[in-house]
Design an enzyme around this catalytic site. Structure first.
Site, PDB file in Angstrom:
ATOM      1  N   LEU A  29       1.138   0.927   0.523  1.00  0.00           N
ATOM      2  CA  LEU A  29       2.021   0.378   1.550  1.00  0.00           C
ATOM      3  C   LEU A  29       3.052   1.451   1.878  1.00  0.00           C
ATOM      4  O   LEU A  29       3.577   2.104   0.973  1.00  0.00           O
ATOM      5  CB  LEU A  29       2.744  -0.870   1.036  1.00  0.00           C
ATOM      6  CG  LEU A  29       2.106  -2.244   1.265  1.00  0.00           C
ATOM      7  CD1 LEU A  29       2.972  -3.321   0.603  1.00  0.00           C
ATOM      8  CD2 LEU A  29       1.943  -2.545   2.739  1.00  0.00           C
ATOM      9  N   ASP A  30       3.354   1.632   3.160  1.00  0.00           N
ATOM     10  CA  ASP A  30       4.374   2.607   3.546  1.00  0.00           C
ATOM     11  C   ASP A  30       5.703   2.276   2.868  1.00  0.00           C
ATOM     12  O   ASP A  30       5.992   1.104   2.591  1.00  0.00           O
ATOM     13  CB  ASP A  30       4.582   2.593   5.063  1.00  0.00           C
ATOM     14  CG  ASP A  30       3.375   3.129   5.821  1.00  0.00           C
ATOM     15  OD1 ASP A  30       2.579   3.861   5.211  1.00  0.00           O
ATOM     16  OD2 ASP A  30       3.244   2.815   7.020  1.00  0.00           O
TER      17      ASP A  30
END
Length: 305
Positions: A47-48
């Site tokens: 996930l960013d």
């Protein structure tokens, strides 16, 4: 005086973390691994740092099945900032351009069907994909732009939840490998004003959703109250991410040979596909694949206790 090496615990299972904003997926994993004092750990897809939400973290024997969660479909809610493009296609990047916004709900909803179903996406430069062994984001930070091949992804759901001024909230359900930043950037380009991701929250990863997650603050509090062992109650079973697969139970005789690498037959086996396998005591012992001859071939085995 020599430093005493911390002895890691042999724990297995999945912790469903509600990843906080500002953490990389690996930083979140290492933090939880330290709290759990786990010997072996792995996550199920990045996930960013800007993103929050469902991040399954695998420990011990569960790491053997992390690839199958990585391949699972995902769901998100995102806030699209209209009128501003950035270097990274999200709020973490530098602003490239600003344009006036005059987008109506009708215009945006009329555009969405073009991005549903099977579509082609060009991965962003700021991504973990590699070119000649180098992550693209490192090349991007050095000012390089390289050609990226479009990739086929599937958008099962793309719905406008709200439009307030220059911000639109979208719900997205998609296949693995879909970049929400690219989706938002492409939408902004089609609207003529540009856009980037202002907020991103993963609401589902495979069979897991936000209602099952735990926050980092809760994990830290439990650790403070009872040490690493206090977190064990939060561990989901090793095969919890595979519960949509058929479940087969082997006899004691068949389980013995199967655990030694031999394909075996099982009652009520499907004609094809992947299956979860239990021994005669109902203990999960691994995953298998149905061969053409109907036997169950072992693919990943759980270490015997």
């Amino acid at each position: 005086m020599a430093q005493v090496k911390r002895v890691r615990r042999d724990v297995s299972g999945i912790i469903l973390l509600d990843k906080p904003r500002g953490f990389t997926s690996n930083a979140a994993l290492q933090k939880v691994r330290w709290l759990l004092n786990a010997e072996k750990a792995g996550h199920t897809g990045s996930l960013d740092p800007l993103a929050t939400g469902v991040l399954p973290l695998c420990f011990g024997e569960a790491t053997k099945f992390s690839q199958y969660l990585l391949d699972a479909d995902k769901a998100y809610e995102t806030v699209m900032q209209l009128g501003v493009t950035t270097t990274t296609a999200d709020a973490e990047g530098e602003v490239l351009e600003r344009k006036p916004v005059a987008v109506t709900r009708e215009q945006l909803e009329a555009l969405l069907p073009q991005f549903r179903g099977d579509i082609l996406q060009v991965p962003p430069m700021y991504s973990a994909l590699k070119r000649d062994g180098q992550p693209l984001y490192k090349l991007a930070r050095a000012g390089e732009v390289v050609e990226r091949e479009p990739r086929s992804v599937n958008i099962a759901r793309l719905e406008l939840l709200a439009l307030e001024g220059d911000k639109a909230r979208l719900a997205v359900a998609c296949s693995k490998g879909t970049y929400i930043r690219t989706l938002v950037e492409d939408l902004g380009q089609q609207l003529g004003c540009g856009a980037h991701v202002a907020e991103l929250r993963r609401t589902q990863a495979g069979p897991f959703d936000l209602s099952q997650t735990v926050t980092l603050e809760t994990l830290e509090r439990l650790h403070g109250e009872g040490g690493a062992e206090a977190l064990d109650a939060l561990l989901q079973p090793v095969d919890s991410g595979l519960e949509h697969w058929p479940l087969l139970q082997l006899s004691e005789h068949s389980a013995y040979y199967w655990l030694h690498g031999q394909p075996v037959r099982a009652p009520e086996a499907p004609k094809y596909g992947m299956v979860r396998v239990q021994d005669n005591n109902g203990r999960f012992i691994g995953i298998g694949e149905v061969s053409e001859d109907g036997r169950i071939a072992p693919r990943r085995l759980i270490r015997s206790e």
